[in-house]
Design an enzyme around this catalytic site. Structure first.
Site, PDB file in Angstrom:
ATOM      1  N   HIS A 173      55.800  74.811  49.297  1.00  0.00           N
ATOM      2  CA  HIS A 173      55.319  76.166  50.342  1.00  0.00           C
ATOM      3  C   HIS A 173      56.718  76.231  50.800  1.00  0.00           C
ATOM      4  CE1 HIS A 173      51.193  75.420  51.593  1.00  0.00           C
ATOM      5  NE2 HIS A 173      51.999  73.663  51.273  1.00  0.00           N
ATOM      6  N   ASN A 177      45.266  75.399  54.904  1.00  0.00           N
ATOM      7  CA  ASN A 177      45.471  76.169  53.510  1.00  0.00           C
ATOM      8  C   ASN A 177      44.776  77.138  53.541  1.00  0.00           C
ATOM      9  OD1 ASN A 177      47.691  74.759  52.190  1.00  0.00           O
ATOM     10  ND2 ASN A 177      46.382  74.033  50.923  1.00  0.00           N
TER      11      ASN A 177
HETATM   12  C1  HEM Z   1      44.839  69.572  53.099  1.00  0.00           C
HETATM   13  C2  HEM Z   1      46.086  69.069  52.169  1.00  0.00           C
HETATM   14  C3  HEM Z   1      47.614  70.280  52.781  1.00  0.00           C
HETATM   15  C4  HEM Z   1      47.385  70.872  53.618  1.00  0.00           C
HETATM   16  C5  HEM Z   1      46.718  72.088  54.288  1.00  0.00           C
HETATM   17  C6  HEM Z   1      48.867  71.236  53.450  1.00  0.00           C
HETATM   18  C7  HEM Z   1      50.199  72.214  54.290  1.00  0.00           C
HETATM   19  C8  HEM Z   1      51.008  72.805  54.652  1.00  0.00           C
HETATM   20  C9  HEM Z   1      51.185  74.051  54.569  1.00  0.00           C
HETATM   21  C10 HEM Z   1      50.790  74.955  54.963  1.00  0.00           C
HETATM   22  C11 HEM Z   1      52.681  73.734  54.610  1.00  0.00           C
HETATM   23  C12 HEM Z   1      53.729  74.720  54.943  1.00  0.00           C
HETATM   24  C13 HEM Z   1      54.459  74.594  56.034  1.00  0.00           C
HETATM   25  C14 HEM Z   1      55.730  75.809  56.619  1.00  0.00           C
HETATM   26  O1  HEM Z   1      54.942  76.899  56.656  1.00  0.00           O
HETATM   27  O2  HEM Z   1      56.525  75.225  56.903  1.00  0.00           O
HETATM   28  C15 HEM Z   1      53.097  72.161  53.784  1.00  0.00           C
HETATM   29  C16 HEM Z   1      54.235  72.188  53.550  1.00  0.00           C
HETATM   30  C17 HEM Z   1      54.560  70.619  53.537  1.00  0.00           C
HETATM   31  N1  HEM Z   1      53.205  69.934  52.958  1.00  0.00           N
HETATM   32 FE1  HEM Z   1      51.678  69.855  52.890  1.00  0.00          FE
HETATM   33  N2  HEM Z   1      49.704  69.873  53.116  1.00  0.00           N
HETATM   34  C18 HEM Z   1      48.733  69.496  52.223  1.00  0.00           C
HETATM   35  C19 HEM Z   1      48.804  68.112  51.805  1.00  0.00           C
HETATM   36  C20 HEM Z   1      49.982  67.448  52.247  1.00  0.00           C
HETATM   37  C21 HEM Z   1      50.469  65.899  51.574  1.00  0.00           C
HETATM   38  C22 HEM Z   1      49.144  64.915  51.951  1.00  0.00           C
HETATM   39  C23 HEM Z   1      51.460  65.536  52.073  1.00  0.00           C
HETATM   40  C24 HEM Z   1      52.306  64.568  51.813  1.00  0.00           C
HETATM   41  C25 HEM Z   1      51.296  63.633  52.203  1.00  0.00           C
HETATM   42  C26 HEM Z   1      52.151  67.044  52.588  1.00  0.00           C
HETATM   43  C27 HEM Z   1      53.809  67.638  52.507  1.00  0.00           C
HETATM   44  C28 HEM Z   1      54.471  68.134  52.634  1.00  0.00           C
HETATM   45  C29 HEM Z   1      55.617  68.867  53.007  1.00  0.00           C
HETATM   46  C30 HEM Z   1      56.620  67.447  52.102  1.00  0.00           C
HETATM   47  C31 HEM Z   1      55.887  70.180  53.608  1.00  0.00           C
HETATM   48  C32 HEM Z   1      57.377  70.928  53.938  1.00  0.00           C
HETATM   49  C33 HEM Z   1      57.232  70.923  55.468  1.00  0.00           C
HETATM   50  C34 HEM Z   1      58.728  71.525  55.339  1.00  0.00           C
HETATM   51  O3  HEM Z   1      59.717  71.489  55.171  1.00  0.00           O
HETATM   52  O4  HEM Z   1      58.888  72.310  57.001  1.00  0.00           O
HETATM   53  N3  HEM Z   1      51.299  67.613  52.169  1.00  0.00           N
HETATM   54  N4  HEM Z   1      51.788  71.682  53.526  1.00  0.00           N
END
Ligand code: HEM
Length: 698
Positions: A79, A152
């Site tokens: 993202h 999402n």
């Molecule tokens: C339903 C599944 C998931 C959704 C809806 C989702 C949604 C999101 C969203 C919207 C962001 C962006 C946040 C922002 O705008 O700063 C994000 C970032 C991220 N997601 Fe997910 N994600 C999902 C699954 C996962 C999973 C399973 C993991 C790890 C186990 C993960 C790890 C991360 C990480 C590391 C970031 C970067 C966050 C940052 O640096 O601020 N995500 N995710």
């Protein structure tokens, strides 16, 4: 004592080498170093003689370069490309019966919010129209702490267990030896992984649908994906799935459009949101709750803890409880959008987690990654991340704390007494986890209730209109055509018969397979009885009006001024906007000698940037367009992208030249007729002339 503003120097327009010197004075403040020392010359380093070596004591130069050298921070591991805005959430009526969350206790109450939309796979500088999932992350600054709904625009996910997240992300991002492709799933590693992960098939149907190429953030849904809990003051828990429903209805672009938009305006989505907010046309979504109890969860044919499954709205209706409105762009992109830190584990009293294994992994991952991305544990001190309610704790120090607690005490229990002793826990209002009873052996084991990988993929597919089904097939054919290894293509296609036999055939044919498709063995036989759900289709959830959309009007010298004005009035009356596209950006001289200002020259404003177009040249003006390739592409693409086109007779020569004149359908609306502009805008409400697609091979 003189203030800085008064101790100004005289303006010096130029230096000895011809360089520009702009100096302070009047309202223009004096430039200083970070230490506040006034700067006399910001153009030249300190050196020995005008052509001599630099002096190490030049503290202004060293500070300026040092700071610049450290401007970048790591981009998000996923993202990375995103765009944020401020706004508010307004609760419609009290929901105390289902949750103790403070923001839901009073009707009409507004809670400040920050939202960041994003793509998942691409780097920070990638283009907006990649085929990808869109992040829809909402931070609600409630009176009892920050609550983040990190969702999402697709209600299910690729994987069931967080253990596989690093593999999924490695597979989708650029291949590690070559660092390409950028922001694209169309490559071997992605489809290799997916073809070995049957659990991803439902999500793949969504990702290959037009959901993955939205027209605007404003026209897409958001989903919390996982099952969460809402808990009321009496401790009663209700399961919940969160939905965001866009006020302006759903809309996506076509794949060929997406490809071209990426070239014409890689910032298409962020520009759209920026323009909408700046013009006071505030984007809005309603928060919807799907509420259900343990009994429903036990009886539902899929596991509510499985993030690859959704609950059809026909089975549990979405109850709309409030609205989210975005009203303000950020003052500074880096300070706010780049530094904002959403965490699924930011919740408030009245909200709780479920045991969804993906959610549980996320609860660890976000905080962990943000410590690195934002450089230490104090990123909650950054204004966009700080709660807007009072907060008190004994956490201190680390890199760059902005608000270490005052006073002598930084521990508890302590005996300093009263306010001197600092904050204490509150059994009355403090967060309490729902006391779910858990037991069982410690195992690494996927629940059998997660084993059905195809039934909902099939349900999604049969819920689509024929047009949308065609787009899914074409997307699969396109993506797999970019995969070099034949066995990956074959393996992926061998999943499709479980979803839909005709889809499998169509994709196999589209890839030129010469042999019959072998169907992969399913862990659990897919169910064929699930009924189509209208809520899953984009076309069946389009807007009721053309509001919020944009028309590109192609004009030339001699364009009929009256018609132009009538058209503009009709479009703006609908709540849509126009952009004038002309041979030169300086505009054109209309039939009555007046100037029609243009926002784009034709090559800079291709029709892919608009929801509909009008082509209203004068006869002579049109002649000059016939050799203009951009003008021909403008109408040719508008035709191919199924757009409604308002036109005047003079435009026919351009249609001829572009090779579309013989194929005009009633999506081409003559504007010179009585009510011409009104009829055009009424047609535009349907967004596209879908029937035209049948006459074309895509
Ligand atoms: C339903 C599944 C998931 C959704 C809806 C989702 C949604 C999101 C969203 C919207 C962001 C962006 C946040 C922002 O705008 O700063 C994000 C970032 C991220 N997601 Fe997910 N994600 C999902 C699954 C996962 C999973 C399973 C993991 C790890 C186990 C993960 C790890 C991360 C990480 C590391 C970031 C970067 C966050 C940052 O640096 O601020 N995500 N995710």
């Amino acid at each position: 004592m003189k203030t800085r503003k008064q101790t100004v120097q005289k303006r010096r327009p130029g230096g000895a080498g011809g360089e520009t010197h702009q100096t302070a004075g009047g309202e223009v403040p004096v430039l200083t170093t970070q230490q506040g020392t006034p700067v006399s010359d910001d153009q030249n380093t300190l050196r020995v003689g005008p052509r001599g070596p630099a002096a190490l004591e030049d503290f202004h130069f060293r500070e300026k370069i040092f700071h610049f050298d450290h401007e970048r921070i790591p981009e998000r591991v996923v993202h990375a490309r995103g765009f944020g805005a401020h706004g508010f959430f307004e609760n419609y009526r009290p929901l105390a019966d289902i949750t103790a969350a403070d923001l839901f206790q009073r009707g009409g109450e507004k809670t400040p919010a920050f939202v960041r939309f994003s793509t998942v796979a691409g780097n920070k500088g990638s283009a907006d129209l990649a085929r990808d999932v869109r992040g829809f992350a909402v931070k609600l600054y409630t009176k009892q702490g920050n609550w983040d709904i990190v969702g999402n625009n697709i209600p299910v996910f690729f994987i069931q267990d967080a253990m596989k997240f690093p593999d999924l992300v490695h597979a989708v991002k650029q291949e590690p030896d070559r660092d390409f492709p950028q922001a694209a799933t169309a490559h071997d590693n992605f489809w290799d992984f997916i073809s070995l992960m049957p659990e991803s098939m439902h999500m793949i149907m969504w990702a290959m649908s037009d959901r993955a190429i939205p027209r605007s953030f404003r026209f897409m849904e958001g989903f919390g994906v996982h099952t969460y809990r809402l808990v009321n003051a009496a401790g009663k828990s209700t399961f919940v799935k969160f939905h965001w429903k866009p006020k302006l209805g759903l809309q996506s672009v076509l794949w060929d459009e997406a490809v071209k938009i990426n070239g014409a305006d890689p910032d298409f989505h962020r520009r759209d949101l920026w323009n909408a907010i700046q013009s006071g046309s505030y984007p809005e979504w309603e928060l919807g709750l799907q509420l259900f109890d343990e009994k429903f969860a036990d009886e539902f044919e899929f596991d509510v803890l499985d993030a690859t499954k959704l609950i059809p709205e026909e089975q549990v209706p979405v109850r709309r409880v409030g609205r989210l409105v975005l009203t303000r762009c950020v003052d500074n992109f880096f300070a706010e959008t780049e530094q904002v830190a959403f965490c699924t584990n930011n919740i408030v009293p009245g909200v709780d987690f479920s045991n969804d294994p993906l959610l549980q992994g996320r609860n660890f991952s976000y905080l962990d990654t943000q410590v690195k991305r934002l450089g230490g544990p104090n990123f909650t001190h950054i204004p966009v991340n700080a709660p807007k309610c009072p907060f008190h704790h004994f956490q201190q120090d680390g890199h760059m704390p902005m608000m270490n607690p005052k006073g002598r005490v930084n521990y508890e229990p302590n005996s300093w007494g009263g306010a001197l002793g600092g904050p204490r826990e509150s059994p009355e209002i403090g967060f309490r986890s729902f006391p779910a009873e858990e037991q069982g052996p410690k195992v690494r084991e996927r629940s059998e209730s997660f084993a059905d990988h195809y039934s909902q993929a099939r349900q999604f597919y049969i819920s689509q209109t024929q047009v949308e089904q065609g787009h899914i097939a074409n997307a699969l054919i396109f993506e797999l055509s970019k995969v070099e290894r034949l066995e990956i293509r074959t393996r992926l296609v061998s999943h499709l018969p479980h979803i839909d036999a005709k889809l499998a055939d169509r994709v196999a044919k589209g890839l030129g397979f010469r042999e019959n498709i072998q169907t992969i063995q399913a862990a659990k036989k897919p169910a064929a009885h699930l009924k189509p759900s209208k809520a899953l289709s984009i076309i069946q959830n389009g807007p009721a009006s053309f509001a919020g959309r944009k028309v590109g009007i192609l004009v030339t010298d001699g364009t009929d001024r009256k018609l132009f004005d009538a058209l503009r009035k009709e479009i703006e009356g609908e709540g849509a906007t126009i952009e004038v596209v002309a041979p030169v950006v300086g505009g054109v001289t209309a039939s009555d000698g007046s100037l029609i200002e243009a926002q784009q020259k034709i090559g800079g404003g291709p029709s892919v940037l608009y929801d509909a177009v009008a082509v209203i040249p004068s006869g002579k003006g049109c002649e000059s367009l016939l050799k203009n390739t951009a003008a021909k592409n403008f109408v040719c693409d508008a035709f191919a992208h199924l757009k409604f086109v308002g036109y005047v007779e003079a435009a026919m020569a351009l249609f001829e030249k572009a090779g579309i004149a013989a194929d005009l359908d009633d999506g081409f609306v003559p504007l010179a007729k009585p009510r011409g502009p009104a009829t055009f805008v009424e047609s535009c409400r349907k967004l596209r002339k879908w029937e035209r697609e049948k006459t074309m091979t895509v």
